[in-house]
Design a protein around this motif. Structure first.
Motif, PDB file in Angstrom:
ATOM      1  N   PRO B  60       0.908  -1.056   0.091  1.00 45.51           N
ATOM      2  CA  PRO B  60       0.159  -0.187  -0.018  1.00 45.51           C
ATOM      3  C   PRO B  60       0.813   1.143  -0.122  1.00 45.51           C
ATOM      4  CG  PRO B  60      -0.781  -1.421   1.784  1.00 45.51           C
ATOM      5  CD  PRO B  60       0.523  -2.092   1.159  1.00 45.51           C
ATOM      6  N   GLU B  61       1.915   1.215   0.730  1.00 44.46           N
ATOM      7  CA  GLU B  61       2.671   2.403   0.831  1.00 44.46           C
ATOM      8  C   GLU B  61       3.711   2.719  -0.647  1.00 44.46           C
ATOM      9  OE1 GLU B  61       2.168   3.958   3.537  1.00 44.46           O
ATOM     10  OE2 GLU B  61       1.404   2.003   4.215  1.00 44.46           O
ATOM     11  N   LEU B  62       3.749   1.668  -1.240  1.00 43.77           N
ATOM     12  CA  LEU B  62       4.434   1.655  -2.682  1.00 43.77           C
ATOM     13  C   LEU B  62       3.385   2.170  -3.643  1.00 43.77           C
ATOM     14  CD1 LEU B  62       6.528  -1.813  -2.869  1.00 43.77           C
ATOM     15  CD2 LEU B  62       7.300   0.668  -1.933  1.00 43.77           C
ATOM     16  N   ASP B  63       2.237   1.714  -3.384  1.00 45.19           N
ATOM     17  CA  ASP B  63       1.051   2.461  -4.400  1.00 45.19           C
ATOM     18  C   ASP B  63       0.800   3.982  -4.040  1.00 45.19           C
ATOM     19  OD1 ASP B  63       0.942  -0.193  -5.329  1.00 45.19           O
ATOM     20  OD2 ASP B  63      -0.860  -0.540  -3.980  1.00 45.19           O
ATOM     21  N   LYS B  64       1.110   4.149  -2.727  1.00 46.98           N
ATOM     22  CA  LYS B  64       1.019   5.714  -2.481  1.00 46.98           C
ATOM     23  C   LYS B  64       2.124   6.599  -3.202  1.00 46.98           C
ATOM     24  CE  LYS B  64       0.009   5.880   1.965  1.00 46.98           C
ATOM     25  NZ  LYS B  64       0.159   6.277   3.359  1.00 46.98           N
ATOM     26  N   PHE B  65       3.350   5.850  -3.109  1.00 50.66           N
ATOM     27  CA  PHE B  65       4.612   6.476  -3.580  1.00 50.66           C
ATOM     28  C   PHE B  65       4.051   6.717  -5.154  1.00 50.66           C
ATOM     29  CE2 PHE B  65       8.768   6.257  -5.592  1.00 50.66           C
ATOM     30  CZ  PHE B  65       9.348   7.381  -5.066  1.00 50.66           C
ATOM     31  N   GLN B  66       3.625   5.589  -5.906  1.00 50.90           N
ATOM     32  CA  GLN B  66       3.316   5.835  -7.117  1.00 50.90           C
ATOM     33  C   GLN B  66       2.402   6.954  -7.577  1.00 50.90           C
ATOM     34  OE1 GLN B  66       2.253   1.896  -9.112  1.00 50.90           O
ATOM     35  NE2 GLN B  66       2.436   2.848 -10.964  1.00 50.90           N
ATOM     36  N   GLN B  67       1.295   6.987  -6.732  1.00 50.98           N
ATOM     37  CA  GLN B  67       0.328   8.070  -6.909  1.00 50.98           C
ATOM     38  C   GLN B  67       0.952   9.235  -6.992  1.00 50.98           C
ATOM     39  OE1 GLN B  67      -2.746   7.742  -4.168  1.00 50.98           O
ATOM     40  NE2 GLN B  67      -3.942   6.331  -5.307  1.00 50.98           N
ATOM     41  N   ARG B  68       2.003   9.424  -5.925  1.00 54.79           N
ATOM     42  CA  ARG B  68       2.446  10.959  -6.021  1.00 54.79           C
ATOM     43  C   ARG B  68       3.503  11.126  -6.959  1.00 54.79           C
ATOM     44  NH1 ARG B  68       3.609  10.925   0.624  1.00 54.79           N
ATOM     45  NH2 ARG B  68       1.364  10.389   1.067  1.00 54.79           N
TER      46      ARG B  68
END
Lengths: 329, 438
Positions: B60-68
């Motif tokens: 989930p954190e990596l997904d967040k990073f990708q979003q940003r």
């Protein structure tokens, strides 16, 4: 590794020189070079797969290849024979440890090969006569050989555990053979634990090969021997074993090389640092290079091991084939 | 004739192709060094109870990073048993991840290989500056006087975990604060038919962590200030002997622990078979093994006398994980952004909560979750009484050599052989001789 030097014979020229009526130079060259061209892929592959890594390994053994240089190992300083000197200086700790490990490995290999061969041959001979369930038994015997090494050995690790292991449960809790539960994976017993697993894993191969060899002995020989009054023991000694000679020659050599070089079994049993009594040379070299990050010394030890195995293999083949030539007349 | 020529041409092309692909193999992008700036490969260490747990925490954190940032991070969780070898292989071949986790004790060793991006002031400023991090954590990021090779990610410390019920049954009102008290309490616990405390005798790294702390408590170090091995220093010998004596002489460690190497001592404790455990940030691990948080208490690791502090009162190593950037990465910029993201206050809170570790980032430490009784002890230990393992290039060799020596000593103790000052010194002397001369 050492047994794979496939003999590449000089290719026989497919067309005799007189066959071409008008000998054109280019055509002849082309035709003469064709076999070599066809061999080229094999040659390139052989070079890539076998020789290049070996040569790189040998080159590494002359370098001081520590953690400071592994990123760009071309820049590592040459150390000449330094790594070798370190490895064979038996008064210093590194050489002493290597020698100890080497002797442990020799003892372990000899015991393991002898036991594998004895058990395998005995089982094969017993399985010669047809009886009900023979196929099933034969299949069962081959199971240890067919199992993936890691899965098989990790099972042994569980069985050898001090507190909850099956081995201690049987030997100590049920049979009361020991005063207290023994340690199998650390300390002196580790050698026997290793030997047990190695033999358990290795004998089915001997069984398989000897079984195959037995099929080639003509039944008439036994009938004739029986008519002459030879007992089972004599038949075994005078017919079976001599007929198996060529099979055994290869079998013992292969078992020896496999066992001597075996890395998986001790590594899975003991991990990165094997207990001293069971410090096999393959794991020892792994530790000398990977764990301590000194790839130069590790390579030097590997080269020494390779030389030793080459000498043993060469000597063995020389001895056994000479013996065969005289008896086969 | 034509077919012959065709065959010849085929053979030549094939061998050329083989040779070409073999030579070209080095530059192909298999390890995912990422020629495109939109992807990163991240090797995470195994922090949770299993690799699956880690993936669940991190994805989930990596997904967040990708979003940003629009950068996709390919995650691989590498088990501890493989991590160092994988890093070494990557270093040798130049084919590795872009970002990776390392055990903080390896910092100086890996720094010496030159494989990791140096965190000089300029690089640090990209992630908010060095001041954001706690000092003790910064002490385990590389050799002194050199630019750090990594950035602190998770901090951990050793603590004494004790089973409340077993201690109460034995009539012990408070957990032992000194080793003498531990031994004395041990007798009471044994009288109740429980075993006292566990060690991982065959785990080389665990052994190092403990003998290092014991050495500190004896006022000694395994290395001289110049970085030379000093394993046979009499105080070091005493320290190692004291640790092994927990089994050999004091008999409060069961002999079976001599072959423990897969965290069996944690299981023993979680199952209620054992009264105490010395472990780093064990809460998440114990929970995953089904031990309720009410069942155990957390106290500082004992010292020889007095209370934990600096110097001889040290009672833990600075344990933890650092995050590093692989120098060969084609996307150093993206990798730095990822490090910034992972060490940001918000992510630090989320990740350290999930792993029951302490954030090495000051801004995240204020979160109430890190002031719960269990974590407060760890935080206090890190702040006041933890010392970093020697930051010398030969640290990993030291772990192997001395850790193996201690393993052998435990094996001796388990087999009933006496462990004497001489036998300890002999083992340590051998370990020292195996160290590289440099």
């Amino acid at each position: 590794m050492t047994t794979t030097t496939t003999a590449r014979k000089e290719p026989v020229r497919p067309i005799s020189p007189g066959a071409a009526r008008v000998p054109r130079r280019t055509g002849r060259i082309r035709r003469a070079s064709l076999p070599y061209l066809l061999l080229l892929p094999a040659l390139v592959l052989e070079l890539l797969v076998h020789l290049v890594p070996m040569v790189i390994g040998i080159v590494m053994s002359f370098k001081e290849l520590t953690q400071f240089y592994i990123r760009d190992w071309g820049s590592a300083p040459w150390s000449g024979l330094g790594n070798y000197r370190l490895s064979v200086d038996f008064d210093a700790p590194v050489g002493e440890a290597l020698l100890h490990s080497f002797l442990v490995t020799v003892g372990f290999t000899l015991l393991s090969v002898v036991l594998c061969w004895l058990i395998g041959t005995a089982a094969a001979v017993f399985m010669q006569d047809t009886f009900r369930g023979r196929g099933l038994l034969r299949a069962l015997f081959l199971v240890p050989y067919a199992l993936p090494v890691y899965a098989a050995v990790i099972t042994w690790v569980f069985m050898f555990q001090h507190d909850n292991g099956l081995v201690n449960h049987v030997l100590h809790d049920q049979l009361h053979l020991t005063d207290k539960p023994s340690f199998w994976l650390i300390g002196d017993n580790s050698f026997y634990a290793l030997l047990t697993v190695s033999v358990w894993k290795g004998w089915p191969f001997a069984f398989l090969i000897v079984t195959a060899g037995l099929q080639n002995i003509p039944g008439e020989l036994y009938e004739a021997a029986a008519l002459d009054g030879a007992g089972v023991w004599q038949q075994l000694r005078r017919i079976t074993l001599p007929s198996l000679r060529p099979v055994n020659q290869v079998l013992v050599l292969v078992l020896f090389l496999w066992t001597f070089n075996d890395f998986n079994t001790p590594y899975v049993l003991f991990g990165k640092s094997a207990p001293e009594p069971a410090d096999l040379v393959s794991v020892h070299i792994y530790q000398a290079s990977f764990v301590t990050w000194n790839f130069g010394t590790g390579s030097a030890m590997s080269v020494l091991l390779l030389l030793f195995l080459l000498v043993v293999t060469g000597g063995y083949l020389l001895l056994t084939s000479r013996g065969r030539r005289t008896t086969d007349v | 004739m034509r077919s012959i020529r065709a065959a010849a041409v085929g053979a030549v092309t094939m061998s050329l192709a083989l040779a070409a692909t073999a030579c070209g193999g080095g530059s192909s992008d298999q390890g995912g060094s990422g020629d495109s700036p939109k992807t990163l490969t991240y090797w995470a260490s195994n922090q949770g109870a299993s690799i699956a747990v880690d993936k669940k925490v991190l994805q989930p954190e990596l997904d967040k990073f990708q979003q940003r940032t629009g950068i996709k991070v390919k995650l691989e969780v590498v088990p501890w048993s493989d991590l160092l070898n994988r890093i070494l292989t990557a270093t040798t071949s130049g084919q590795g991840p872009d970002v990776l986790n390392i055990g903080n004790t390896w910092s100086a060793s890996l720094q010496a290989t030159g494989a990791l991006l140096a965190w000089d002031d300029e690089n640090y400023s990209k992630i908010g500056g060095r001041d954001r991090f706690v000092d003790s954590a910064l002490g385990s990021t590389g050799a002194q006087g050199k630019d750090p090779a990594a950035v602190p990610l998770y901090s951990m410390a050793y603590a004494l975990y004790y089973n409340k019920q077993i201690l109460a049954d034995a009539g012990i009102t408070k957990p032992p604060a000194t080793w003498d008290e531990l031994v004395a309490d041990g007798k009471k616990i044994e009288a109740e038919g429980k075993s006292v405390i566990g060690v991982e005798g065959a785990n080389v790294s665990e052994n190092i962590h403990h003998v290092f702390v014991f050495a500190k408590q004896h006022g000694a170090d395994f290395f001289t200030p110049e970085g030379k091995p000093d394993f046979t220093n009499p105080k070091v010998v005493d320290a190692v002997k004291q640790y092994v004596d927990l089994m050999a002489k004091d008999k409060i460690v069961p002999t079976g622990d001599a072959e423990y190497g897969q965290n069996q001592s944690v299981s023993d404790f979680a199952k209620g078979k054992q009264a105490m455990l010395l472990w780093q940030s064990a809460a998440a691990n114990l929970k995953s093994q089904g031990m309720s948080e009410d069942a155990y208490g957390v106290a500082p690791v004992p010292v020889r006398s007095g209370v934990p502090g600096t110097g001889a009162q040290t009672n833990s190593m600075v344990a933890g994980i650092n995050i590093a950037v692989f120098k060969n990465s084609h996307n150093v910029d993206g990798a730095t952004k990822f490090v910034k993201f992972m060490t940001g206050d918000a992510e630090q809170k989320i990740l350290n909560k999930a792993y029951s570790s302490i954030p090495p980032v000051k801004g995240a430490q204020g979160d109430p979750a890190f002031n719960a009784p269990a974590t407060a002890v760890l935080k206090q230990t890190l702040a006041t009484s933890a010392a970093a393992l020697p930051q010398v290039p030969s640290e990993s060799q030291f772990e192997t050599a001395v850790g193996t020596a201690v393993k052998d000593l435990f094996a001796d103790a388990a087999a009933g052989r006496t462990v004497t000052t001489d036998s300890v010194r002999a083992k340590l002397e051998k370990a020292q001789q195996q160290m590289p001369a440099a």
